[in-house]
Scaffold this active site. Structure first.
Site, short mmCIF file in Angstrom:
data_model
loop_
_atom_site.label_atom_id
_atom_site.label_comp_id
_atom_site.label_asym_id
_atom_site.label_seq_id
_atom_site.Cartn_x
_atom_site.Cartn_y
_atom_site.Cartn_z
N TYR A 67 5.52 9.49 -11.12
CA TYR A 67 4.48 8.79 -10.35
C TYR A 67 3.75 7.79 -11.23
CZ TYR A 67 0.25 7.95 -7.63
OH TYR A 67 -0.78 7.35 -6.95
N THR B 285 -7.76 11.22 1.34
CA THR B 285 -6.73 10.95 2.33
C THR B 285 -5.80 12.16 2.38
OG1 THR B 285 -5.26 9.98 0.67
CG2 THR B 285 -6.78 8.47 1.79
N ASN C 250 0.80 -1.22 0.00
CA ASN C 250 0.00 0.00 0.00
C ASN C 250 0.84 1.28 0.00
OD1 ASN C 250 -2.49 1.75 0.98
ND2 ASN C 250 -0.86 2.06 2.48
N LYS D 95 3.56 3.58 -10.86
CA LYS D 95 2.31 2.84 -10.70
C LYS D 95 2.09 1.84 -11.84
CE LYS D 95 1.28 4.36 -6.75
NZ LYS D 95 1.31 3.42 -5.61
#
Length: 257
Positions: free
Chosen positions: A152, A185, A81, A156
């Site tokens: 990024y 979040t 995670n 991923k």
């Protein structure tokens, strides 16, 4: 009941998944970046089956995390995670790697190779992985001008490709990737459209569910539904080249089937 290790479980989606699994009666091994971050777990730590600490930006500490997990025992599932979003600069880890690559790609690769093989692996990706194609020529951003969003997206893409490669190489393991969506979040921000309960549900379900729908491998998921990922992620040559490069960058070889 299963025992599940979750990286980056002091807050956000990792913590939410841990709470969900604990509430279902499963055992959870938590991970914190440091002792200070571990303190933020509060009462959640007392409910856990274990707590390991280490900074995923450091290869030495990542190896220590694997050792700590193995000392607790074999996990039924591991949820990869932990991750960082757009870093303003390439940065440099103790080993000289770009921080985004180290935390989002190298660390899950190393932990996968070094932790005793579980029954299930779940890798947190993003819909943005579809913008990550073409990364293999300069995986560590040593030649290109730094692009936070591209770095990024590439990281991923890497974890989706890793999940699919493992589904091929380790047929005894259920290995899947999850796009949790844009979640409210600390990373996603207060304006994100997806609530944290929805955001954590798929990875927690894949980690422990005995539903036949969850007992599949080599799939890309979004909110409990399978989706088609970027083409490179499903390309076997890309997967194999990626693993070869990650092995060289980390000095850690992925075990064979």
């Amino acid at each position: 009941m299963a025992i599940v290790f979750i990286t980056g479980s002091t807050d956000g989606l990792g913590r939410a998944a841990a709470q969900s699994l604990l509430d279902q009666g499963h055992r959870v091994v938590l991970h914190a970046r440091s002792a200070d971050r571990a303190a933020a777990l509060g009462g959640l730590a007392s409910r856990a089956a274990g707590l390991v600490a280490g900074d995923l930006g450091s290869a030495a500490e990542t190896k220590s995390i694997a050792d700590q997990v193995n000392a607790i025992g074999r996990m039924d599932a591991v949820i990869h995670n932990a991750g960082v979003y757009t870093r303003p600069s390439r940065g440099s880890t103790p080993e000289g790697h770009a921080e985004t690559l180290a935390i989002n790609t190298l660390a899950p690769y190393m932990l996968t190779a070094l932790i005793e093989r579980p029954g299930r692996l779940v890798y947190l990706s993003s819909g943005l992985h579809r913008g990550g194609e073409g990364s293999l020529d300069d995986l560590d951003w040593t030649k290109r001008a730094w692009d936070p969003a591209k770095a990024y997206a590439e990281s991923k893409l890497h974890v989706v490709a890793l999940a699919f490669a493992l589904a091929r190489r380790w047929p005894d393991v259920l290995s899947n990737a999850v796009d949790p969506g844009w979640v409210r979040t600390k990373m996603g921000g207060a304006g994100a459209p997806v609530d944290i309960e929805t955001g954590q549900r798929t990875q927690a379900w894949l980690a422990v569910s005995e539903d036949s729908a969850a007992k599949v491998s080599g799939r890309y998921w979004h909110h409990l539904e399978q989706q088609q990922p970027a083409g490179e992620a499903t390309d076997r040559d890309f997967q194999d080249q990626l693993i070869e490069k990650l092995s060289k960058l980390t000095g850690v070889e992925l075990p064979a089937a």
